[in-house]
Design an enzyme around this catalytic site. Structure first.
Site, PDB file in Angstrom:
ATOM      1  N   ARG A 108      10.704 -17.411 -36.526  1.00 36.77           N
ATOM      2  CA  ARG A 108      11.453 -17.905 -37.686  1.00 36.77           C
ATOM      3  C   ARG A 108      11.462 -17.260 -38.758  1.00 36.77           C
ATOM      4  O   ARG A 108      12.539 -17.460 -39.491  1.00 36.77           O
ATOM      5  CB  ARG A 108      10.645 -19.540 -38.170  1.00 36.77           C
ATOM      6  CG  ARG A 108      11.625 -20.075 -38.933  1.00 36.77           C
ATOM      7  CD  ARG A 108      11.241 -21.567 -39.082  1.00 36.77           C
ATOM      8  NE  ARG A 108      11.960 -22.301 -40.042  1.00 36.77           N
ATOM      9  CZ  ARG A 108      12.055 -23.596 -40.394  1.00 36.77           C
ATOM     10  NH1 ARG A 108      11.396 -24.307 -39.621  1.00 36.77           N
ATOM     11  NH2 ARG A 108      12.809 -24.038 -41.140  1.00 36.77           N
TER      12      ARG A 108
ATOM     13  N   HIS B 190      16.106 -11.548 -47.429  1.00 32.18           N
ATOM     14  CA  HIS B 190      15.622 -12.532 -48.519  1.00 32.18           C
ATOM     15  C   HIS B 190      14.638 -11.833 -49.314  1.00 32.18           C
ATOM     16  O   HIS B 190      14.381 -11.907 -50.576  1.00 32.18           O
ATOM     17  CB  HIS B 190      15.169 -13.908 -48.116  1.00 32.18           C
ATOM     18  CG  HIS B 190      16.029 -14.796 -47.669  1.00 32.18           C
ATOM     19  ND1 HIS B 190      17.351 -14.420 -46.745  1.00 32.18           N
ATOM     20  CD2 HIS B 190      16.614 -15.829 -48.054  1.00 32.18           C
ATOM     21  CE1 HIS B 190      18.222 -15.615 -46.793  1.00 32.18           C
ATOM     22  NE2 HIS B 190      17.744 -16.290 -47.722  1.00 32.18           N
TER      23      HIS B 190
ATOM     24  N   GLU C  32      24.462 -17.039 -46.203  1.00 32.71           N
ATOM     25  CA  GLU C  32      23.527 -17.610 -45.165  1.00 32.71           C
ATOM     26  C   GLU C  32      24.277 -17.521 -43.664  1.00 32.71           C
ATOM     27  O   GLU C  32      23.754 -17.551 -42.768  1.00 32.71           O
ATOM     28  CB  GLU C  32      23.032 -19.032 -45.484  1.00 32.71           C
ATOM     29  CG  GLU C  32      22.275 -18.967 -46.649  1.00 32.71           C
ATOM     30  CD  GLU C  32      20.897 -18.326 -46.904  1.00 32.71           C
ATOM     31  OE1 GLU C  32      20.519 -17.725 -45.849  1.00 32.71           O
ATOM     32  OE2 GLU C  32      20.307 -18.008 -47.837  1.00 32.71           O
TER      33      GLU C  32
ATOM     34  N   ASN D 131      14.770 -14.835 -42.791  1.00 31.56           N
ATOM     35  CA  ASN D 131      14.459 -14.327 -44.073  1.00 31.56           C
ATOM     36  C   ASN D 131      15.355 -12.990 -44.193  1.00 31.56           C
ATOM     37  O   ASN D 131      14.990 -12.350 -45.202  1.00 31.56           O
ATOM     38  CB  ASN D 131      12.836 -13.943 -44.204  1.00 31.56           C
ATOM     39  CG  ASN D 131      12.143 -15.291 -44.184  1.00 31.56           C
ATOM     40  OD1 ASN D 131      12.836 -16.384 -44.814  1.00 31.56           O
ATOM     41  ND2 ASN D 131      11.087 -15.366 -43.905  1.00 31.56           N
TER      42      ASN D 131
ATOM     43  N   HIS E 298      22.065 -16.419 -55.814  1.00 28.63           N
ATOM     44  CA  HIS E 298      21.189 -16.063 -54.652  1.00 28.63           C
ATOM     45  C   HIS E 298      21.884 -15.517 -53.381  1.00 28.63           C
ATOM     46  O   HIS E 298      21.267 -14.634 -52.766  1.00 28.63           O
ATOM     47  CB  HIS E 298      20.561 -17.656 -54.108  1.00 28.63           C
ATOM     48  CG  HIS E 298      19.705 -17.606 -52.890  1.00 28.63           C
ATOM     49  ND1 HIS E 298      18.502 -16.912 -52.852  1.00 28.63           N
ATOM     50  CD2 HIS E 298      19.847 -18.053 -51.513  1.00 28.63           C
ATOM     51  CE1 HIS E 298      17.707 -16.965 -51.723  1.00 28.63           C
ATOM     52  NE2 HIS E 298      18.803 -17.609 -50.674  1.00 28.63           N
TER      53      HIS E 298
ATOM     54  N   HIS F  30      14.935 -11.815 -53.001  1.00 27.89           N
ATOM     55  CA  HIS F  30      14.410 -12.325 -53.950  1.00 27.89           C
ATOM     56  C   HIS F  30      13.928 -11.452 -55.205  1.00 27.89           C
ATOM     57  O   HIS F  30      13.999 -11.666 -56.518  1.00 27.89           O
ATOM     58  CB  HIS F  30      13.325 -13.053 -53.544  1.00 27.89           C
ATOM     59  CG  HIS F  30      13.340 -14.147 -52.703  1.00 27.89           C
ATOM     60  ND1 HIS F  30      12.583 -14.650 -51.503  1.00 27.89           N
ATOM     61  CD2 HIS F  30      14.413 -15.127 -52.796  1.00 27.89           C
ATOM     62  CE1 HIS F  30      12.968 -15.744 -51.032  1.00 27.89           C
ATOM     63  NE2 HIS F  30      14.276 -16.083 -51.724  1.00 27.89           N
TER      64      HIS F  30
HETATM   65  P1  NAD Z   1      21.516 -26.532 -55.261  1.00 22.79           P
HETATM   66  O1  NAD Z   1      21.100 -27.920 -54.802  1.00 22.79           O
HETATM   67  O2  NAD Z   1      21.257 -26.217 -56.614  1.00 22.79           O
HETATM   68  O3  NAD Z   1      23.124 -26.784 -55.259  1.00 22.79           O
HETATM   69  C1  NAD Z   1      24.024 -25.955 -55.814  1.00 22.79           C
HETATM   70  C2  NAD Z   1      24.783 -26.443 -57.150  1.00 22.79           C
HETATM   71  O4  NAD Z   1      25.786 -27.145 -56.496  1.00 22.79           O
HETATM   72  C3  NAD Z   1      24.036 -27.674 -57.773  1.00 22.79           C
HETATM   73  O5  NAD Z   1      24.487 -27.495 -59.079  1.00 22.79           O
HETATM   74  C4  NAD Z   1      24.562 -28.806 -57.219  1.00 22.79           C
HETATM   75  O6  NAD Z   1      24.423 -29.929 -58.056  1.00 22.79           O
HETATM   76  C5  NAD Z   1      26.211 -28.640 -56.952  1.00 22.79           C
HETATM   77  N1  NAD Z   1      26.361 -29.043 -55.763  1.00 22.79           N
HETATM   78  C6  NAD Z   1      26.057 -29.377 -54.594  1.00 22.79           C
HETATM   79  N2  NAD Z   1      26.888 -29.941 -53.765  1.00 22.79           N
HETATM   80  C7  NAD Z   1      27.965 -29.988 -54.557  1.00 22.79           C
HETATM   81  C8  NAD Z   1      29.288 -30.659 -54.028  1.00 22.79           C
HETATM   82  N3  NAD Z   1      29.623 -31.020 -53.077  1.00 22.79           N
HETATM   83  N4  NAD Z   1      30.149 -30.781 -55.216  1.00 22.79           N
HETATM   84  C9  NAD Z   1      30.002 -30.232 -56.430  1.00 22.79           C
HETATM   85  N5  NAD Z   1      28.750 -29.577 -56.782  1.00 22.79           N
HETATM   86  C10 NAD Z   1      27.749 -29.735 -55.596  1.00 22.79           C
HETATM   87  O7  NAD Z   1      21.409 -25.257 -54.286  1.00 22.79           O
HETATM   88  P2  NAD Z   1      21.630 -24.765 -52.789  1.00 22.79           P
HETATM   89  O8  NAD Z   1      22.368 -23.440 -52.832  1.00 22.79           O
HETATM   90  O9  NAD Z   1      22.283 -25.755 -52.142  1.00 22.79           O
HETATM   91  O10 NAD Z   1      20.366 -24.907 -52.205  1.00 22.79           O
HETATM   92  C11 NAD Z   1      19.172 -23.983 -52.799  1.00 22.79           C
HETATM   93  C12 NAD Z   1      18.036 -24.384 -52.721  1.00 22.79           C
HETATM   94  O11 NAD Z   1      17.766 -24.728 -51.240  1.00 22.79           O
HETATM   95  C13 NAD Z   1      16.765 -23.420 -53.058  1.00 22.79           C
HETATM   96  O12 NAD Z   1      16.074 -24.418 -53.953  1.00 22.79           O
HETATM   97  C14 NAD Z   1      16.166 -22.861 -51.732  1.00 22.79           C
HETATM   98  O13 NAD Z   1      14.711 -22.767 -51.874  1.00 22.79           O
HETATM   99  C15 NAD Z   1      16.366 -24.243 -50.839  1.00 22.79           C
HETATM  100  N6  NAD Z   1      16.260 -23.751 -49.512  1.00 22.79           N
HETATM  101  C16 NAD Z   1      15.521 -24.440 -48.817  1.00 22.79           C
HETATM  102  C17 NAD Z   1      15.599 -23.943 -47.357  1.00 22.79           C
HETATM  103  C18 NAD Z   1      14.789 -25.067 -46.288  1.00 22.79           C
HETATM  104  O14 NAD Z   1      14.951 -24.493 -45.136  1.00 22.79           O
HETATM  105  N7  NAD Z   1      14.349 -25.884 -46.671  1.00 22.79           N
HETATM  106  C19 NAD Z   1      16.367 -23.055 -46.741  1.00 22.79           C
HETATM  107  C20 NAD Z   1      17.329 -22.472 -47.505  1.00 22.79           C
HETATM  108  C21 NAD Z   1      17.189 -22.623 -49.249  1.00 22.79           C
HETATM  109  N1  GLY Z   2      15.622 -20.691 -44.528  1.00 26.72           N
HETATM  110  C1  GLY Z   2      14.332 -20.526 -43.957  1.00 26.72           C
HETATM  111  C2  GLY Z   2      13.682 -21.468 -42.968  1.00 26.72           C
HETATM  112  O1  GLY Z   2      14.349 -22.461 -42.791  1.00 26.72           O
HETATM  113  O2  GLY Z   2      12.788 -20.840 -42.170  1.00 26.72           O
END
Ligand code: NAD
Ligand code: GLY
Length: 368
Positions: free
Chosen positions: A246, A253, A189, A250, A270, A257
């Site tokens: 915005r 992505h 990212e 993506n 991912h 995906h």
């Molecule tokens: P996640 O939250 O599943 O974290 C990844 C793994 O790392 C998990 O097992 C978690 O328990 C572990 N973890 C997190 N912090 C840790 C730490 N400090 N120490 C040890 N373990 C830790 O995944 P992610 O990659 O953080 O986020 C992916 C999610 O975010 C997806 O669901 C995606 O759709 C979403 N997302 C949302 C947005 C948005 O703008 N809202 C943007 C991008 C992604």
């Molecule tokens: N990561 C996509 C968004 O926040 O728009």
């Protein structure tokens, strides 16, 4: 190590601060007490991997600032972004008489952030949320910008809201416990943001990628800060993704995906899938927009240095196309791709299916 502060200023929304630096959890309660949150009750939402590491510190910090905190811990992983899990959280909050002026604190990665944001924006028609991201991906992307979401059986993030946090506290010391594969996901990212943003960010990242790949603290702090500044700027121009700006977030992505879905969720992270999507989009750009070959290879090298090399996996073009058709980013049947013209210069391009199939076939051949 200094603490950096980025202010997110969005039209029609209260401004909020993103603080990035080490050892911020202990001071979180006092920081909120200084004016960010004047209520009394706090729900800390975390997951089963993060809670054993950091929940006690956060609860102590909130208690020492006079807040009354409760917590809910969900199983770690994407499966918790479900209607069933959210319903359980709503019920637990109601049983605890959690009030309309209560605050939800999201302590975890993007999964916890998305659930907490969604719960906060829907329970009693909306309460405030503070994001405390603990994964690199959440620090550089998901904790900022106010998108919340949960999954349906039909697809990812199909239900959600826009709700900006009151505050984002990225305590970078928490990254020491993050598994290496999750680190690389965050790096994907960061690379996405650098390519879309500017020469300044991209060439800084090219220089810093070896240190970032080694989890160097100073490089991580700067990568997070630069990514947050970039994202705040994009979201300020197009808060609800209605203005065609915005969508740049993506980049990589749509194809990524499809890779995740076709390979079977869990086979590639991912981040690996997004990196493959960036490579595909850059090549599509070279064919459709005259994107310089130098850019394509500079991006390849950058991703490789960040531990996001080629997948060495392929799938038939028709299968990938079908997966992309199901993506919610497809509008009115047209497949739209964020394509780079060069660093800091991108375009949202509608690609017809015949052209896409041709390029997917070339990708499949090169991947064999
Ligand atoms: P996640 O939250 O599943 O974290 C990844 C793994 O790392 C998990 O097992 C978690 O328990 C572990 N973890 C997190 N912090 C840790 C730490 N400090 N120490 C040890 N373990 C830790 O995944 P992610 O990659 O953080 O986020 C992916 C999610 O975010 C997806 O669901 C995606 O759709 C979403 N997302 C949302 C947005 C948005 O703008 N809202 C943007 C991008 C992604
Ligand atoms: N990561 C996509 C968004 O926040 O728009």
């Amino acid at each position: 190590m200094p603490v950096t502060k980025v202010v997110v200023n969005l039209a029609g929304e209260p401004a909020y601060e993103v603080r990035v630096g080490p050892d911020l959890l202990g001071g979180l309660g006092q920081h909120l007490r200084k004016g960010t949150y004047t209520g009394e009750r706090v729900l800390v939402l975390s997951d089963s991997k993060v809670a054993p590491l950091y929940l006690a510190d956060v609860r102590q910090s909130l208690a020492s600032a006079g807040y009354r905190a409760m917590d809910i811990v969900v199983p770690a992983g994407e499966a918790s972004k479900s209607v069933a899990c959210v319903a359980e959280i709503w019920e637990a909050m109601a049983r605890a008489a959690f009030p309309r002026d209560g605050l939800v604190v999201a302590l975890g990665g993007g999964v916890v952030g998305d659930i907490a944001g969604f719960v906060a924006s829907t329970y009693m028609r909306g309460l405030a949320v503070v994001q405390v991201p603990t994964s690199l991906l959440a620090m550089v992307d998901s904790s900022v910008g106010g998108k919340t979401g949960i999954n349906l059986a039909t697809g990812k993030n199909l239900v959600g809201t826009f709700m900006q946090p009151l505050h984002v506290c990225a305590s970078t010391d928490t990254l020491v416990t993050l598994p290496a594969a999750e680190w690389a996901c965050g790096c994907a990212e960061v690379a996405k943001s650098a390519v879309i943003d500017s020469d300044d960010f991209f060439f800084w990242l090219v220089d810093s990628a070896p240190r970032l790949a080694q989890h160097d603290e100073a490089a991580a702090l700067e990568a997070i800060t630069r990514s947050v500044v970039f994202k705040a700027g994009v979201v300020a121009q197009d808060t609800r993704e209605g203005r065609g700006i915005r969508e740049c977030l993506n980049y990589g992505h749509t194809f990524g995906h499809a890779v995740e879905a076709c390979a079977g969720f869990g086979r590639f992270t991912h981040g690996q899938a997004v990196a493959e999507g960036m490579r595909f989009a850059a090549r599509l750009g070279a064919a459709l927009l005259d994107t310089p070959r130098d850019f394509v290879s500079a991006q390849d090298d950058l991703l490789e240095t960040l531990g996001l090399g080629v997948l060495g996996w392929s799938e038939r073009p028709e299968v990938l196309l079908e997966a992309m058709r199901g993506d919610k980013k497809v509008r009115q049947g047209a497949l739209r791709f964020v394509l780079p013209r060069d660093v800091g210069n991108w375009e949202l391009v509608e690609v017809d299916e015949a052209t896409l199939l041709e390029h997917l076939a070339a990708w499949e051949k090169s991947a064999r």
